[in-house]
Design a protein around this motif. Sequence first.
Motif, PDB file in Angstrom:
ATOM      1  N   ALA A 182       0.816  -1.212   0.000  1.00 14.95           N
ATOM      2  CA  ALA A 182       0.000   0.000   0.000  1.00 14.95           C
ATOM      3  C   ALA A 182       0.852   1.266   0.000  1.00 14.95           C
ATOM      4  O   ALA A 182       0.436   2.298  -0.539  1.00 14.95           O
ATOM      5  CB  ALA A 182      -0.929   0.010   1.221  1.00 14.95           C
ATOM      6  N   ASN A 183       2.069   1.177   0.601  1.00 12.07           N
ATOM      7  CA  ASN A 183       2.896   2.380   0.707  1.00 12.07           C
ATOM      8  C   ASN A 183       4.382   2.128   0.490  1.00 12.07           C
ATOM      9  O   ASN A 183       5.175   3.074   0.501  1.00 12.07           O
ATOM     10  CB  ASN A 183       2.692   3.050   2.076  1.00 12.07           C
ATOM     11  N   GLY A 184       4.791   0.879   0.324  1.00 12.28           N
ATOM     12  CA  GLY A 184       6.197   0.574   0.100  1.00 12.28           C
ATOM     13  C   GLY A 184       7.042   0.535   1.347  1.00 12.28           C
ATOM     14  O   GLY A 184       8.272   0.402   1.256  1.00 12.28           O
ATOM     15  N   ASN A 185       6.419   0.619   2.513  1.00  7.67           N
ATOM     16  CA  ASN A 185       7.189   0.597   3.759  1.00  7.67           C
ATOM     17  C   ASN A 185       7.635  -0.823   4.089  1.00  7.67           C
ATOM     18  O   ASN A 185       6.921  -1.792   3.839  1.00  7.67           O
ATOM     19  CB  ASN A 185       6.359   1.146   4.920  1.00  7.67           C
ATOM     20  N   ILE A 186       8.834  -0.926   4.680  1.00  7.50           N
ATOM     21  CA  ILE A 186       9.343  -2.219   5.125  1.00  7.50           C
ATOM     22  C   ILE A 186       8.622  -2.626   6.398  1.00  7.50           C
ATOM     23  O   ILE A 186       8.450  -1.820   7.317  1.00  7.50           O
ATOM     24  CB  ILE A 186      10.860  -2.153   5.358  1.00  7.50           C
ATOM     25  N   LEU A 187       8.191  -3.880   6.454  1.00  9.67           N
ATOM     26  CA  LEU A 187       7.482  -4.404   7.610  1.00  9.67           C
ATOM     27  C   LEU A 187       8.437  -5.181   8.506  1.00  9.67           C
ATOM     28  O   LEU A 187       9.324  -5.879   8.021  1.00  9.67           O
ATOM     29  CB  LEU A 187       6.347  -5.322   7.157  1.00  9.67           C
ATOM     30  N   GLY A 188       8.243  -5.063   9.811  1.00 11.87           N
ATOM     31  CA  GLY A 188       9.083  -5.799  10.752  1.00 11.87           C
ATOM     32  C   GLY A 188      10.497  -5.284  10.775  1.00 11.87           C
ATOM     33  O   GLY A 188      10.761  -4.088  10.601  1.00 11.87           O
ATOM     34  N   SER A 189      11.443  -6.192  10.979  1.00  8.23           N
ATOM     35  CA  SER A 189      12.850  -5.835  10.989  1.00  8.23           C
ATOM     36  C   SER A 189      13.231  -5.308   9.606  1.00  8.23           C
ATOM     37  O   SER A 189      12.664  -5.727   8.592  1.00  8.23           O
ATOM     38  CB  SER A 189      13.722  -7.041  11.336  1.00  8.23           C
ATOM     39  N   PRO A 190      14.218  -4.395   9.541  1.00  8.47           N
ATOM     40  CA  PRO A 190      14.586  -3.832   8.239  1.00  8.47           C
ATOM     41  C   PRO A 190      14.880  -4.882   7.187  1.00  8.47           C
ATOM     42  O   PRO A 190      14.469  -4.763   6.055  1.00  8.47           O
ATOM     43  CB  PRO A 190      15.838  -3.008   8.565  1.00  8.47           C
ATOM     44  N   GLN A 191      15.609  -5.948   7.557  1.00  6.47           N
ATOM     45  CA  GLN A 191      15.843  -7.021   6.615  1.00  6.47           C
ATOM     46  C   GLN A 191      16.497  -8.195   7.342  1.00  6.47           C
ATOM     47  O   GLN A 191      17.032  -8.059   8.430  1.00  6.47           O
ATOM     48  CB  GLN A 191      16.746  -6.575   5.456  1.00  6.47           C
ATOM     49  N   MET A 192      16.411  -9.371   6.733  1.00  2.28           N
ATOM     50  CA  MET A 192      17.114 -10.552   7.207  1.00  2.28           C
ATOM     51  C   MET A 192      18.240 -10.838   6.236  1.00  2.28           C
ATOM     52  O   MET A 192      18.052 -10.762   5.028  1.00  2.28           O
ATOM     53  CB  MET A 192      16.162 -11.742   7.305  1.00  2.28           C
ATOM     54  N   HIS A 193      19.407 -11.186   6.766  1.00  3.10           N
ATOM     55  CA  HIS A 193      20.552 -11.471   5.896  1.00  3.10           C
ATOM     56  C   HIS A 193      21.082 -12.849   6.224  1.00  3.10           C
ATOM     57  O   HIS A 193      21.344 -13.171   7.381  1.00  3.10           O
ATOM     58  CB  HIS A 193      21.653 -10.425   6.100  1.00  3.10           C
TER      59      HIS A 193
END
Length: 218
Positions: A182-193
């Motif tokens: 809906a808005n392009g926002n990252i959900l939860g933690s910024p990312q998993m690596h």
Amino acid sequence: EKATGGVQRITTAGNEGYVTVFRSAEKLGVMKTDLFGNPLWVKYLTNCASEIFAFSVDQSTGEVYVAGSFDKSGINNDWMEVVKLDVQGNIATSQSIARKIRPVEVVIHNSPKRISVVGIDEHGTNHNLSITTITPNGNLVFSKWFDMIVYEGLSAVERDNGELLVVSSNIGGYDLIRINPANGNILGSPQMHFMNVADFGIFDILAYELSSSNKGFL
């Protein structure tokens, strides 16, 4: 629903067949056939004059979405064009994005209906993750690039809760993020690596849900 190229089956009642996208001279061609491979129509997209493209079929309507990068004449800049073709092959909508984006995936969200183009933003020296989302009417919802460098593989899928799940290869492993379409926002933690992954190639990802309390991806 998504695609990276090749041939896609259309299962829409009354519009069954196959669709493929190909390059012809300085244009992209979109062809639909019946179930026996007989051509029904061919449409050439002069704005998407590039070998770099992605497409997907909306199975609820039989419409085709094509994203391609092209050189804007006289401006000396690369743009991305997202085109919707109706079931007769007519251009229904077209949206231009004034950034150098290499489209990789076209993901169709069903509730609400949205179309996300996941690709690689090639402005500057880094190749960053890019996501552009439009409505079925061709209106731009958002177009964003993320501080997440893509080296080789990139894939995306819609989860059953509507989220966009994106995984890409990075130095030594993979990055995974969840995006709100809906808005392009990252959900939860910024990312998993995920580190120490020997194979950098990403062929596909599949989001699945084992139970209400046990979710994952493959």
